[in-house]
Enzyme design. Sequence first.
Site, short mmCIF file in Angstrom:
data_model
loop_
_atom_site.label_atom_id
_atom_site.label_comp_id
_atom_site.label_asym_id
_atom_site.label_seq_id
_atom_site.Cartn_x
_atom_site.Cartn_y
_atom_site.Cartn_z
N LYS A 94 25.25 -13.76 6.94
CA LYS A 94 23.90 -14.13 6.49
C LYS A 94 24.39 -14.02 4.86
O LYS A 94 22.93 -14.03 4.02
CB LYS A 94 22.92 -13.69 6.93
CG LYS A 94 22.37 -14.03 7.98
CD LYS A 94 20.64 -13.62 8.62
CE LYS A 94 20.75 -13.72 9.85
NZ LYS A 94 20.29 -14.82 10.52
N ASP A 130 15.21 -3.59 8.20
CA ASP A 130 16.07 -4.58 9.57
C ASP A 130 16.35 -5.75 7.59
O ASP A 130 15.99 -6.17 7.01
CB ASP A 130 14.89 -5.45 9.91
CG ASP A 130 16.07 -7.20 10.12
OD1 ASP A 130 16.72 -7.27 9.51
OD2 ASP A 130 15.43 -7.39 10.73
N CYS A 135 12.34 -17.76 15.81
CA CYS A 135 12.49 -16.51 16.18
C CYS A 135 11.43 -15.64 15.38
O CYS A 135 11.55 -14.51 15.64
CB CYS A 135 13.76 -15.78 15.82
SG CYS A 135 14.79 -16.83 16.67
N GLN A 153 17.73 -10.01 5.54
CA GLN A 153 17.33 -11.40 5.06
C GLN A 153 16.97 -10.53 3.58
O GLN A 153 16.65 -10.95 2.18
CB GLN A 153 15.81 -12.30 4.50
CG GLN A 153 15.79 -12.70 6.94
CD GLN A 153 17.10 -13.65 6.51
OE1 GLN A 153 17.37 -14.22 4.92
NE2 GLN A 153 17.09 -14.36 7.63
N HIS A 189 11.54 -10.85 12.50
CA HIS A 189 12.32 -11.63 13.99
C HIS A 189 12.33 -10.81 15.26
O HIS A 189 11.91 -9.16 15.63
CB HIS A 189 13.65 -11.86 12.77
CG HIS A 189 14.38 -12.62 13.83
ND1 HIS A 189 14.97 -12.37 14.89
CD2 HIS A 189 15.08 -13.41 12.88
CE1 HIS A 189 16.63 -13.45 15.26
NE2 HIS A 189 15.79 -13.87 14.07
C1 LIG Z 1 15.19 -11.16 9.78
C2 LIG Z 1 15.85 -10.48 10.48
N1 LIG Z 1 16.25 -10.80 11.65
C3 LIG Z 1 17.22 -10.41 12.29
C4 LIG Z 1 18.05 -11.66 12.47
C5 LIG Z 1 18.81 -12.03 13.76
O1 LIG Z 1 19.96 -11.36 13.21
P1 LIG Z 1 21.34 -12.15 14.06
O2 LIG Z 1 21.22 -12.66 14.44
O3 LIG Z 1 22.67 -12.41 12.33
O4 LIG Z 1 21.29 -10.57 15.05
C6 LIG Z 1 17.97 -12.55 12.13
C7 LIG Z 1 18.85 -13.71 11.83
O5 LIG Z 1 17.53 -14.44 12.16
C8 LIG Z 1 16.63 -12.81 10.72
O6 LIG Z 1 16.48 -13.28 9.79
#
Ligand SMILES: Cc1ncc(COP(=O)(O)O)c(C=O)c1O
Lengths: 407, 141
Positions: free
Chosen positions: A226, A200, A364, A203, A123
């Site tokens: 999430k 990370d 993203c 998910q 992401h």
């Molecule tokens: C794999 C991953 N990393 C990071 C993020 C960013 O999360 P947040 O927007 O809650 O900071 C997301 C969410 O869209 C994600 O799916």
Amino acid sequence: MTKDIHSARADFPILKQSVNDHPLVYLDNAATTQKPQVVIDALVDYYTRLNANIHRGNHSLAVQATEAYERARRKVAGYINAERNHEVIFTRGTTESINLLAYTYGEKFVQAGDEVIVTQLEHHSNYVPWQQMCLRRGATFRILPFNEHGELDLALFERMLNEKTRLVAVNHVSNSLGTVNPIEEIIRLAHAHEVPVLVDAAQSVQHIAHDVQSMDADFYVFSGHKMYGPMGIGIFYGKEKWLEALPPFLSGGEMIDSVTPEKVTFNVLPYKFEAGTPNVAQAIGLGVAVDYLKQFDPLELQKYEEDLLAYGLNLLSEIPDLIIYGSPSHRSGILPFNVNGIQHYDMGVLLDTMGIAVRTGQHCTQPIMDALHISGTVRASLALYNNREDLEKLADGVRRVIKMLKR
Amino acid sequence: MPGIQELQKDLSDDFALLANWEEKYEYLIEMGMDMPAMKPESKVDENLVKGCQSSVWFDVKCQDGILIFEADSDSLVVKGMVAMLHKLLNNQPAKEVLEAELSVFEELGLWRHISSQRSNGLTAMVAHLRAEAVDCLAKGG
Ligand SMILES: Cc1ncc(COP(=O)(O)O)c(C=O)c1O
């Protein structure tokens, strides 16, 4: 007694509504999940009964609010099996947690000529902060590509690791393809080169294994929103030895021990990394979300979601001209697809008219879309309250959109 | 040539006959498909309107103070929106285009589904056409 997964849907009031005159089918869970009533109640209850600034007052409300906040930290620590509660830092979410590490780790441990490895599956939140840190420090930003199945190549990863590597940042589950990365193997290989790993888990923490000690993660980050918790709260977990070694990120109230015009000494963990008044209500709400999740048997939950995903992928794959992206041997929660000749954007808008919420676009993850040579995908993503009927409605909806657009 | 207000009225009457969102979108998409095709050579970058999630092209000409344009999009939903704009604003005096209150989109609620995108495509398209109308007027239309 564990809770029956089929009873979960009734706990989420938002799912009972109609959208565009159809009962809502919510399949945008990778963007954010809905909240069970107990989490909503916890937020209301906090402001109704408990609100006070924590760690600062010694009046009853302040003490109780502080206790509730620290209890939430212990719940999260228990959930991810952190060895120590103070290894769990509250942040605003995954993005802030990653930035926290990119700034502090970069400042302390990354010099010109060093290397940082991320993957092509990340992401933007686990990509851009590292890219920018490398630019600031004069380090090399290295990207481990994915193969035609949407999987990482571990042999290549091993070759990329060297004495200049300072950190590896990788997701456990890809938010665009749903690939479950072999996180334990990645960590083992990195540790063989004495390189720490950031996982990370945005998910993964709500769907699959989330034991930081058994995977031996050095840093582990995720977002409350999430995993059925409130927005505005997330977690930065780090092994104690790393948290002690890192400089603070933000400075201000709460994170200091003593201040004179010449110098400050910083507070102990976890407060060293929690400058300013935190999101107390949201932290407590996250604790309640953890309690909610812990009612289910984790293996049963994982099996339920895996079966659901397989069912959905199967339904979609029967639709002519539909392409499913990636074919990883282990996938979690994500159904990424397009229909030949139909813009993902049109698919999303038209599914919405049928009350079906999905996300369309790049999610993203522009590096993934570029590698696949597409402008985006339709992404349906699952949570524990979804059921087969949701996926049948999705597949029917997709067929109807195809009929509407292909005349 | 009927005026913009009259055309808006016709459009909202047409849509009023449709029972639900799916039918409305089906009708919208048909409008897009029925719109005169844009010449492929007009689909160049300088005719791309920025601020739309999908690609939208407008090739606008000014003849004696009248705005004449061709348009297209790679999204069929957006193309339907573009076709509505085409129906309303093509062949209209630049002055009228500038002064028109385009209430029909709001009234039909169609845009609600697609305006949550970061940049509102309709706003960008209308702004683009208005800017062209200003140029057209300046040329002494
Ligand atoms: C794999 C991953 N990393 C990071 C993020 C960013 O999360 P947040 O927007 O809650 O900071 C997301 C969410 O869209 C994600 O799916």
